[in-house]
Design a protein around this motif. Structure first.
Motif, PDB file in Angstrom:
ATOM      1  N   GLU A   4       0.830  -1.207   0.000  1.00  0.00           N
ATOM      2  CA  GLU A   4       0.000   0.000   0.000  1.00  0.00           C
ATOM      3  C   GLU A   4       0.865   1.257   0.000  1.00  0.00           C
ATOM      4  O   GLU A   4       0.579   2.226  -0.704  1.00  0.00           O
ATOM      5  N   MET A   7       2.525   1.681  -3.397  1.00  0.00           N
ATOM      6  CA  MET A   7       1.545   2.198  -4.362  1.00  0.00           C
ATOM      7  C   MET A   7       1.343   3.695  -4.170  1.00  0.00           C
ATOM      8  O   MET A   7       1.236   4.448  -5.141  1.00  0.00           O
ATOM      9  N   HIS A   8       1.288   4.136  -2.918  1.00  0.00           N
ATOM     10  CA  HIS A   8       1.131   5.566  -2.628  1.00  0.00           C
ATOM     11  C   HIS A   8       2.315   6.352  -3.192  1.00  0.00           C
ATOM     12  O   HIS A   8       2.131   7.382  -3.840  1.00  0.00           O
ATOM     13  N   TYR A  10       4.409   5.442  -5.561  1.00  0.00           N
ATOM     14  CA  TYR A  10       4.417   5.320  -7.020  1.00  0.00           C
ATOM     15  C   TYR A  10       3.408   6.264  -7.674  1.00  0.00           C
ATOM     16  O   TYR A  10       3.700   6.889  -8.691  1.00  0.00           O
ATOM     17  N   SER A  11       2.241   6.406  -7.082  1.00  0.00           N
ATOM     18  CA  SER A  11       1.186   7.217  -7.701  1.00  0.00           C
ATOM     19  C   SER A  11       1.228   8.689  -7.290  1.00  0.00           C
ATOM     20  O   SER A  11       0.515   9.504  -7.868  1.00  0.00           O
ATOM     21  N   SER A  12       2.071   9.042  -6.348  1.00  0.00           N
ATOM     22  CA  SER A  12       2.141  10.412  -5.856  1.00  0.00           C
ATOM     23  C   SER A  12       2.864  11.329  -6.834  1.00  0.00           C
ATOM     24  O   SER A  12       3.788  10.914  -7.535  1.00  0.00           O
ATOM     25  N   LYS A  13       2.465  12.592  -6.850  1.00  0.00           N
ATOM     26  CA  LYS A  13       3.172  13.596  -7.626  1.00  0.00           C
ATOM     27  C   LYS A  13       4.426  14.057  -6.888  1.00  0.00           C
ATOM     28  O   LYS A  13       5.330  14.620  -7.484  1.00  0.00           O
ATOM     29  N   GLU A  28       9.545   2.113 -10.614  1.00  0.00           N
ATOM     30  CA  GLU A  28       9.083   2.175 -12.001  1.00  0.00           C
ATOM     31  C   GLU A  28       7.693   1.574 -12.172  1.00  0.00           C
ATOM     32  O   GLU A  28       6.931   2.006 -13.032  1.00  0.00           O
ATOM     33  N   ASN A  29       7.392   0.545 -11.385  1.00  0.00           N
ATOM     34  CA  ASN A  29       6.114  -0.151 -11.521  1.00  0.00           C
ATOM     35  C   ASN A  29       5.874  -0.983 -10.270  1.00  0.00           C
ATOM     36  O   ASN A  29       6.815  -1.416  -9.612  1.00  0.00           O
ATOM     37  N   GLU A  32       0.871  -5.146  -7.715  1.00  0.00           N
ATOM     38  CA  GLU A  32       0.166  -5.195  -6.433  1.00  0.00           C
ATOM     39  C   GLU A  32      -0.248  -6.615  -6.064  1.00  0.00           C
ATOM     40  O   GLU A  32      -0.129  -7.025  -4.902  1.00  0.00           O
TER      41      GLU A  32
END
Length: 66
Positions: A4, A7-8, A10-13, A28-29, A32
């Motif tokens: 989790e 993922m946060h 990775y997806s954060s600006k 990079e990826n 999940e």
């Protein structure tokens, strides 16, 4: 590191420091379902590895945990 949190990050600006066995990496990826991450080690975009997310860590002095 938990999936989790990875993922946060990775997806954060925002940019968060992440390490693999003490070495800085860039996520990079994230796979999940399997708990795996593909990371770039250092600044070489060709130096990528797929590792278990639980091998990743953040420096201990981080105050903010998403």
């Amino acid at each position: 590191m938990k999936v989790e949190r990875a993922m946060h990050i990775y997806s954060s600006k925002d940019t968060f420091p992440v390490h693999l066995e003490g070495r800085p990496v860039w996520i990079e990826n994230i796979d999940e379902d399997n708990g795996m991450a593909t990371v770039q080690i250092g600044s070489d975009p060709l130096n990528t590895h797929t590792v278990a997310v639980d091998r990743l860590s953040e420096p201990e002095d981080r105050d903010q945990r998403g």
